[in-house]
Design an enzyme around this catalytic site. Structure first.
Site, PDB file in Angstrom:
ATOM      1  N   HIS A 163       0.834  -1.208   0.000  1.00  0.00           N
ATOM      2  CA  HIS A 163       0.000   0.000   0.000  1.00  0.00           C
ATOM      3  C   HIS A 163       0.875   1.267   0.000  1.00  0.00           C
ATOM      4  O   HIS A 163       0.818   2.090   0.919  1.00  0.00           O
ATOM      5  CB  HIS A 163      -0.919  -0.007   1.232  1.00  0.00           C
ATOM      6  CG  HIS A 163      -2.378   0.113   0.902  1.00  0.00           C
ATOM      7  ND1 HIS A 163      -3.085  -0.886   0.280  1.00  0.00           N
ATOM      8  CD2 HIS A 163      -3.260   1.134   1.088  1.00  0.00           C
ATOM      9  CE1 HIS A 163      -4.333  -0.513   0.106  1.00  0.00           C
ATOM     10  NE2 HIS A 163      -4.476   0.718   0.570  1.00  0.00           N
ATOM     11  N   ASP A 196      -3.287   7.007  -2.290  1.00  0.00           N
ATOM     12  CA  ASP A 196      -4.525   6.621  -2.978  1.00  0.00           C
ATOM     13  C   ASP A 196      -4.163   5.820  -4.216  1.00  0.00           C
ATOM     14  O   ASP A 196      -3.032   5.880  -4.713  1.00  0.00           O
ATOM     15  CB  ASP A 196      -5.326   7.866  -3.360  1.00  0.00           C
ATOM     16  CG  ASP A 196      -6.767   7.534  -3.766  1.00  0.00           C
ATOM     17  OD1 ASP A 196      -7.240   6.440  -3.410  1.00  0.00           O
ATOM     18  OD2 ASP A 196      -7.409   8.365  -4.439  1.00  0.00           O
ATOM     19  N   GLY A 197      -5.142   5.081  -4.728  1.00  0.00           N
ATOM     20  CA  GLY A 197      -4.956   4.334  -5.968  1.00  0.00           C
ATOM     21  C   GLY A 197      -4.266   2.994  -5.806  1.00  0.00           C
ATOM     22  O   GLY A 197      -3.907   2.358  -6.799  1.00  0.00           O
ATOM     23  N   ARG A 226      -6.372  -0.104  -7.406  1.00  0.00           N
ATOM     24  CA  ARG A 226      -6.365  -0.048  -8.871  1.00  0.00           C
ATOM     25  C   ARG A 226      -4.973  -0.338  -9.427  1.00  0.00           C
ATOM     26  O   ARG A 226      -4.820  -1.035 -10.434  1.00  0.00           O
ATOM     27  CB  ARG A 226      -6.879   1.308  -9.345  1.00  0.00           C
ATOM     28  CG  ARG A 226      -8.388   1.450  -9.257  1.00  0.00           C
ATOM     29  CD  ARG A 226      -8.862   2.867  -9.521  1.00  0.00           C
ATOM     30  NE  ARG A 226      -8.563   3.751  -8.390  1.00  0.00           N
ATOM     31  CZ  ARG A 226      -8.824   5.042  -8.377  1.00  0.00           C
ATOM     32  NH1 ARG A 226      -9.378   5.619  -9.442  1.00  0.00           N
ATOM     33  NH2 ARG A 226      -8.555   5.770  -7.317  1.00  0.00           N
ATOM     34  N   MET A 227      -3.945   0.187  -8.771  1.00  0.00           N
ATOM     35  CA  MET A 227      -2.578  -0.055  -9.215  1.00  0.00           C
ATOM     36  C   MET A 227      -2.213  -1.531  -9.110  1.00  0.00           C
ATOM     37  O   MET A 227      -1.530  -2.083  -9.989  1.00  0.00           O
ATOM     38  CB  MET A 227      -1.609   0.780  -8.372  1.00  0.00           C
ATOM     39  CG  MET A 227      -1.313   2.144  -8.939  1.00  0.00           C
ATOM     40  SD  MET A 227      -0.493   2.041 -10.549  1.00  0.00           S
ATOM     41  CE  MET A 227       0.895   0.987 -10.154  1.00  0.00           C
ATOM     42  N   SER A 228      -2.639  -2.183  -8.052  1.00  0.00           N
ATOM     43  CA  SER A 228      -2.315  -3.603  -7.867  1.00  0.00           C
ATOM     44  C   SER A 228      -2.996  -4.459  -8.926  1.00  0.00           C
ATOM     45  O   SER A 228      -2.394  -5.409  -9.452  1.00  0.00           O
ATOM     46  CB  SER A 228      -2.730  -4.044  -6.464  1.00  0.00           C
ATOM     47  OG  SER A 228      -2.060  -3.271  -5.485  1.00  0.00           O
ATOM     48  N   ARG A 229      -4.235  -4.122  -9.250  1.00  0.00           N
ATOM     49  CA  ARG A 229      -4.933  -4.869 -10.309  1.00  0.00           C
ATOM     50  C   ARG A 229      -4.305  -4.582 -11.673  1.00  0.00           C
ATOM     51  O   ARG A 229      -4.184  -5.476 -12.513  1.00  0.00           O
ATOM     52  CB  ARG A 229      -6.420  -4.511 -10.285  1.00  0.00           C
ATOM     53  CG  ARG A 229      -7.117  -4.983  -9.007  1.00  0.00           C
ATOM     54  CD  ARG A 229      -8.604  -4.740  -9.016  1.00  0.00           C
ATOM     55  NE  ARG A 229      -8.994  -3.349  -8.879  1.00  0.00           N
ATOM     56  CZ  ARG A 229      -9.146  -2.717  -7.721  1.00  0.00           C
ATOM     57  NH1 ARG A 229      -8.911  -3.349  -6.580  1.00  0.00           N
ATOM     58  NH2 ARG A 229      -9.539  -1.449  -7.680  1.00  0.00           N
TER      59      ARG A 229
END
Length: 376
Positions: A190, A194-195, A198-201
């Site tokens: 983490h 923010d984000g 979405r970044m991990s996906r």
């Protein structure tokens, strides 16, 4: 230390073999270009963007997302949601290009750059830079802290370790497993304010794209993750692995198995859509020819079959038409009962007419539900 890649069990290897069989079939079907490929790719990308953003509470219709992707103003999405969609689309477009780049290496700078693309419109959240302090994930309904990320001082070192692993770690593991572990480790670190989800996906999709599983829009599970009960299952399994704090130890098989199940079920759906696209397109060509319409009109009709709504600008761009040509085609399709117009001027769009609704109902009646590959 990162979360470790688990050993797979026979059931997982069987599911992987089935996924690979579907991937090979998909690759074979995509090897020969078809007129419907472009629209199908756009719709899959729009659905992936929709799914990943819906998980974070940013909801927009597939049709509005397609409009944003085409450079048009959405009809229903709020300006704030449209910015989230546009940011994520930029990141996914870059991922599609990176998937085919001849020279490529994972590094922390790339991860920060992708985060900036996703949330760059939130300057107050220092996009593209590591968070300066602690971070807590809360239950939106109760406010309870359900996860606490590692201390901010650990983040740079953990990102360096993740980038190194992406380049050289567990290279003998199946690509779907490596992609799942990239997702898990990034979301658990983490690293941004923010984000992170979405970044991990997006990183999971990039790993698959780089491994040439297939193009990102055909291998992403983001659409599947964004659907109803699946989203709750997604949060549940992330909560089970690592519990409430950064603790990279213990078994991660439940997470990998969850991702394999999602890949299998999404692959079933994509394969069905690809087969359906060819059948629908051929049927529409026959009907259009019988009514004396130009063959290009099939493009407009297929759009409303797959996405329910068409705007003149999209049809015009898809077929390389002038505004006048596009408008004349659409008027003729309305007159013959294929399309129904709604709204005026910039807000005008076209939905399914009676003839199209009959075709949609016919194909819906034969739809076979996807199966859970782990079910007995």
């Amino acid at each position: 230390m990162l979360y470790s890649t688990p050993d797979l069990e026979p059931a997982d290897r069987r599911v992987l073999d089935e996924i690979e069989e579907m991937r090979q079939d998909l690759k074979y079907r995509l090897a020969e270009p078809h007129r419907w490929d472009g629209q199908l790719r756009r719709q899959l990308q729009a659905r992936a963007i929709q799914g990943s953003n819906a998980i974070e509470g940013y909801r927009a219709s597939v049709e509005d997302i397609e409009s944003i992707m085409s450079g048009e103003e959405p009809l229903d999405a709020t300006p704030s949601v449209a910015k989230e969609i546009a940011g994520y689309q930029n990141a996914m477009t870059y991922i599609r290009l990176l998937s085919h780049a001849r020279v490529f290496r994972y590094d922390v700078g790339l991860l920060h750059a992708l985060n900036f693309m996703v949330i760059g419109h939130h300057v107050d959240k220092t996009p593209g830079t590591p968070r300066p302090g602690g971070i807590y994930v809360r239950n939106s309904a109760t406010g309870e802290v359900v996860y606490e990320g590692p201390d901010a001082e650990q983040v740079p070192e953990l990102l360096d370790e993740l980038a190194a692993w992406l380049n050289t770690g567990d290279l003998d593991a199946p690509s779907y497993v490596r992609a799942a572990m990239a997702h898990l480790n990034l979301v658990k670190i983490h690293p941004w304010r923010d984000g992170n989800g979405r970044m991990s996906r997006a990183l999971q999709t990039l790993v698959l794209g780089r491994d040439q599983i297939t193009t990102p829009e055909f291998c992403s599970i983001e659409e599947w993750l964004g659907e109803g009960r699946i989203t709750y299952d997604y949060y549940d399994v992330l909560g089970e692995v690592g519990r409430r704090r950064w603790s990279p130890h213990g078994d991660t098989l439940s997470w990998v198995r969850f991702c394999l199940r999602c890949h299998h079920m999404q692959a079933q759906r994509v394969r069905r859509r690809l087969a359906e696209a060819g059948e629908v397109w051929m049927l529409l060509e026959e009907r259009v020819d019988a009514e004396g319409l130009h063959t290009r009109c099939v493009s407009a009709l297929y759009q409303v079959f797959a996405s329910t709504r068409l705007r003149r600008g999209m049809y015009q761009a898809d077929e390389g038409l002038s505004p006048g040509q596009a408008a004349r085609d659409l008027r003729e399709l309305v007159k013959l009962g294929w399309l129904t117009p709604y709204g005026e001027t910039k807000g005008r769009f076209y939905g399914r007419g009676e003839k199209m609704r009959e075709i949609v109902a016919e194909f819906a009646a034969r739809m076979v539900p996807v199966r859970d590959p782990y079910a007995a």
